[in-house]
Design a protein around this motif. Sequence first.
Motif, PDB file in Angstrom:
ATOM      1  N   LEU A  56       0.814  -1.275  -0.136  1.00 41.64           N
ATOM      2  CA  LEU A  56       0.059   0.137  -0.023  1.00 41.64           C
ATOM      3  C   LEU A  56       0.738   1.227   0.190  1.00 41.64           C
ATOM      4  CD1 LEU A  56      -2.778   1.140   0.300  1.00 41.64           C
ATOM      5  CD2 LEU A  56      -2.507   1.187   2.881  1.00 41.64           C
ATOM      6  N   VAL A  57       0.813   2.075  -0.961  1.00 39.24           N
ATOM      7  CA  VAL A  57       1.795   3.191  -1.286  1.00 39.24           C
ATOM      8  C   VAL A  57       0.770   4.573  -0.269  1.00 39.24           C
ATOM      9  CG1 VAL A  57       2.653   5.240  -2.748  1.00 39.24           C
ATOM     10  CG2 VAL A  57       2.568   2.498  -3.475  1.00 39.24           C
ATOM     11  N   SER A  58      -0.413   4.433  -0.806  1.00 39.76           N
ATOM     12  CA  SER A  58      -1.082   5.438   0.129  1.00 39.76           C
ATOM     13  C   SER A  58      -2.546   5.128   0.052  1.00 39.76           C
ATOM     14  CB  SER A  58      -0.972   6.889  -0.829  1.00 39.76           C
ATOM     15  OG  SER A  58      -2.040   7.802  -0.178  1.00 39.76           O
ATOM     16  N   ALA A  59      -3.353   5.423   1.163  1.00 42.54           N
ATOM     17  CA  ALA A  59      -4.906   5.328   1.218  1.00 42.54           C
ATOM     18  C   ALA A  59      -5.367   6.731   1.715  1.00 42.54           C
ATOM     19  CB  ALA A  59      -5.125   4.078   2.120  1.00 42.54           C
ATOM     20  N   THR A  60      -4.700   7.712   1.709  1.00 36.88           N
ATOM     21  CA  THR A  60      -5.174   8.926   2.188  1.00 36.88           C
ATOM     22  C   THR A  60      -6.529   9.455   1.395  1.00 36.88           C
ATOM     23  OG1 THR A  60      -3.522  10.244   0.631  1.00 36.88           O
ATOM     24  CG2 THR A  60      -2.790   9.656   2.874  1.00 36.88           C
ATOM     25  N   ARG A  61      -6.535   8.981  -0.025  1.00 29.38           N
ATOM     26  CA  ARG A  61      -7.909   9.537  -0.663  1.00 29.38           C
ATOM     27  C   ARG A  61      -8.768   8.364  -0.723  1.00 29.38           C
ATOM     28  NH1 ARG A  61      -7.557  13.519  -4.409  1.00 29.38           N
ATOM     29  NH2 ARG A  61      -9.772  13.079  -4.500  1.00 29.38           N
ATOM     30  N   ALA A  62      -8.484   7.126  -0.058  1.00 26.57           N
ATOM     31  CA  ALA A  62      -9.397   6.385   0.026  1.00 26.57           C
ATOM     32  C   ALA A  62     -11.043   6.384   0.609  1.00 26.57           C
ATOM     33  CB  ALA A  62      -9.329   4.737   0.580  1.00 26.57           C
TER      34      ALA A  62
END
Length: 230
Positions: A200-206
């Motif tokens: 997982l690189v990023s979930a900030t916009r999930a």
Amino acid sequence: MEQILSRQAASEAVQDHGWRYVLGSLQTSVPVGTSAQAISLAADAVAVCGDDADRHLRTDVRPDRVVFTLQSLDHATVTTRDVELARRISATAGKSGFLPEPGMGTGAPRSVQLVEIAIDALNIAGIRPFWKAVLGYTDEAGAGGADDPLVDPLRQGPAIWFQQMDRARPQRNRIHLDISVPHDEAPRRVETALAAGGRLVSATRAPAFWVLADREGNEACVTTWQGRDN
């Protein structure tokens, strides 16, 4: 009067009828037993859509299933007419003993989905004509600007969209896939990809999108309609 629907309104209007809102369209998959059944079901769907079929309905006919996609070609998004047609198709499929479904938890190879290719660019207007020409693509309805996406006029290949870069990134891939899935399929798809060796690189916009990468850093995004209207 045909009206454009919000993402949430479109999703809620068809969810109980076996459809999902995916990337500006409505989709369902109907399992069948033979090619003859698939062709017959597709013909029934066209008939029940009437004169609206040509401007709203696309069908992908296979020996084991028919995938229906509804979107207004005039507006390049989902309208109240698409919702009405989805309900008609579900009803006519049910009368023939077939069950429209998004393909989650039913033994289907995967859920309904749409794939886009995203190209990072410093000068979108400078590279867009090349991709339009080399792929034989065209402008999306109502979106012919220098930074706008490109689509396959035959709707066979994935759409292309361009992401603005603020600086060169020579050590990072600049083309990645966006896999748009039903909102209730996304968590499982992300978990499966991570279990298969991804990170997982990023979930900030999930839940709008999760950025994932393979072991060598090549990225892909799992995306949904949710979280985009804030």
